[in-house]
Design an enzyme around this catalytic site. Sequence first.
Site, PDB file in Angstrom:
ATOM      1  N   HIS A  23       0.943  -1.256  -0.228  1.00 33.54           N
ATOM      2  CA  HIS A  23      -0.219   0.157  -0.453  1.00 33.54           C
ATOM      3  C   HIS A  23       0.886   1.487   0.167  1.00 33.54           C
ATOM      4  CE1 HIS A  23      -3.738  -1.610   1.656  1.00 33.54           C
ATOM      5  NE2 HIS A  23      -3.712  -2.020   0.855  1.00 33.54           N
ATOM      6  N   HIS A  79     -11.701  -8.769  -7.297  1.00 34.13           N
ATOM      7  CA  HIS A  79     -11.123  -7.588  -6.457  1.00 34.13           C
ATOM      8  C   HIS A  79     -10.131  -6.379  -7.596  1.00 34.13           C
ATOM      9  CE1 HIS A  79      -9.889  -5.025  -3.252  1.00 34.13           C
ATOM     10  NE2 HIS A  79      -8.888  -5.377  -2.852  1.00 34.13           N
ATOM     11  N   GLU A  81      -7.800  -4.202  -6.659  1.00 33.14           N
ATOM     12  CA  GLU A  81      -7.081  -3.075  -5.995  1.00 33.14           C
ATOM     13  C   GLU A  81      -5.745  -4.340  -7.094  1.00 33.14           C
ATOM     14  OE1 GLU A  81      -6.752  -3.242  -2.155  1.00 33.14           O
ATOM     15  OE2 GLU A  81      -5.508  -1.560  -1.775  1.00 33.14           O
ATOM     16  N   ASP A  83      -2.657  -4.583  -6.447  1.00 31.78           N
ATOM     17  CA  ASP A  83      -2.390  -6.065  -6.433  1.00 31.78           C
ATOM     18  C   ASP A  83      -2.691  -7.768  -7.443  1.00 31.78           C
ATOM     19  OD1 ASP A  83      -3.599  -4.765  -4.158  1.00 31.78           O
ATOM     20  OD2 ASP A  83      -2.923  -6.736  -2.586  1.00 31.78           O
ATOM     21  N   HIS A 145     -12.023  -5.851   1.570  1.00 32.65           N
ATOM     22  CA  HIS A 145     -13.043  -4.825   2.204  1.00 32.65           C
ATOM     23  C   HIS A 145     -12.065  -3.973   1.281  1.00 32.65           C
ATOM     24  CE1 HIS A 145      -7.845  -3.622   0.970  1.00 32.65           C
ATOM     25  NE2 HIS A 145      -8.304  -4.786   0.033  1.00 32.65           N
ATOM     26  N   ASP A 164      -8.697 -10.863  -0.363  1.00 30.40           N
ATOM     27  CA  ASP A 164      -7.874 -10.640   0.559  1.00 30.40           C
ATOM     28  C   ASP A 164      -8.151 -11.087   1.711  1.00 30.40           C
ATOM     29  OD1 ASP A 164      -6.101  -8.329  -0.613  1.00 30.40           O
ATOM     30  OD2 ASP A 164      -8.132  -6.859  -0.649  1.00 30.40           O
ATOM     31  N   TYR A 192      -2.811  -8.397  10.131  1.00 38.21           N
ATOM     32  CA  TYR A 192      -2.983  -7.687   8.399  1.00 38.21           C
ATOM     33  C   TYR A 192      -5.053  -8.032   8.790  1.00 38.21           C
ATOM     34  CZ  TYR A 192      -5.238  -8.616   3.156  1.00 38.21           C
ATOM     35  OH  TYR A 192      -5.296  -8.441   1.813  1.00 38.21           O
ATOM     36  N   HIS A 225      -3.315 -13.518  -0.831  1.00 40.20           N
ATOM     37  CA  HIS A 225      -2.201 -13.504  -0.170  1.00 40.20           C
ATOM     38  C   HIS A 225      -1.529 -14.725   0.373  1.00 40.20           C
ATOM     39  CE1 HIS A 225      -2.074  -9.328  -2.272  1.00 40.20           C
ATOM     40  NE2 HIS A 225      -3.151  -9.727  -1.624  1.00 40.20           N
TER      41      HIS A 225
HETATM   42 FE1  FEO Z   1      -7.361  -5.200  -1.392  1.00 38.70          FE
HETATM   43 FE2  FEO Z   1      -4.752  -7.448  -1.535  1.00 38.70          FE
HETATM   44  O1  FEO Z   1      -5.743  -6.034  -2.187  1.00 38.70           O
END
Ligand code: FEO
Length: 396
Positions: A23, A79, A81, A83, A145, A164, A192, A225
């Site tokens: 981030h 998602h 984002e 990553d 999230h 996530d 996390y 992750h």
């Molecule tokens: Fe919400 Fe792994 O990014």
Amino acid sequence: MAKQITDSVSWVGKVDWQLRKFHGEEFSTHRGTSFNSYLVRDEKVALIETVWTPFAGEFLEGLDKEVGLDAIDYVIMNHAEPDHSGAFAELMRRIPDVPVYCTKNCVKSLTGHYHGQWNLKTVKTGDTLSLGKRELVFIEAPMLHWPDTMMCYLTGDNILFSNDAFGQHLATESLYNDLVDECELLAEAMKYYANILTPFSKLVAGKLKQFGELNLPIDFICPSHGVVWRSDPMQIVNKYAEWAADYQENQVTIIYDTMWEGTRQMAEAIADGIRNDDKDLVVKVYNCATGDMNDIITEVFKSKGVLVGSPTFNRGMLASVAGILEEMRGLAFKNKKAASFGSYGWSGESPKAIAKRLDEAGFELVGEGLKVMWQPDDESVEKCKEFGKMFASALD
Ligand code: FEO
């Protein structure tokens, strides 16, 4: 290189051993991370998510060798984002007509990030996509999230691709939860949750309940992750249920910054006072200017009480203290008590300013805050110990 999970499912992501900040500079990743992407091969081939932008080239090259990009029938974007979606735009440039399954909100975030037009198919909870013998069942998970977040479940193999949720920033070549150090794994999973999911705990609890009601058998949980949970995969679901219920341990965390050691001495004397209480409280003391913010936030997450101290500086508090208080406000911790303290030379505004921030952040204040002029003398040290004792006695 791909790693086989079941006959039909393989991991095709990227392990990033090097990453130390995520981030931007916001989140420390002492143990690296992984960007997990999964390939499901049945009569149809589905790719679930991609990887972060710096690894897009090697990801697509590996995927092409593994399955052939042209063999991909469906892309699932749980998602957007970056990553997860960093290789998305380039992938879709190579396979432009392949349908992409995502939520309505994900259409906005994919388009907002990559400014393209693709064959996007929006799905809702309960919608399914047949891959042949197996099907994918989509489960929206808004604000876990991001508004766009969803999970999907693979029938037959009983796999939840949880995005996530249930993830950790933990680089490993071993892939599975039973092949890594359990303490490291749980510490990273908690960090996390504490730093990313705390503000959404009510939604987490609701989603877990909804998921339980679906009564789906789960053999694997594959987050985006960290490790794949294959040994007792429900253990992380149970942990989330605990963490989402205003989690706390029998702990007090003291956070401070100091200029000439006066506020540090106060912090340590307060810690002494708390330790002398008969509640067997674990007391931890952190300088927030030199400590890692996300690690300290994880300690706040575990605490039932928090004390925050700063010397008075320019009629307020030091920037390091203001910074962590802002983080604590945003994370909206519940059911925690707090107090403020600090040393000063002439005006002494910091304890009051800190208390105001703690109050705004939703902490229940204990006492008025304690200030000590110049360096603490024996009498002030005793006052700090008494303050610590008083704080400990106010905890349930
Ligand atoms: Fe919400 Fe792994 O990014």
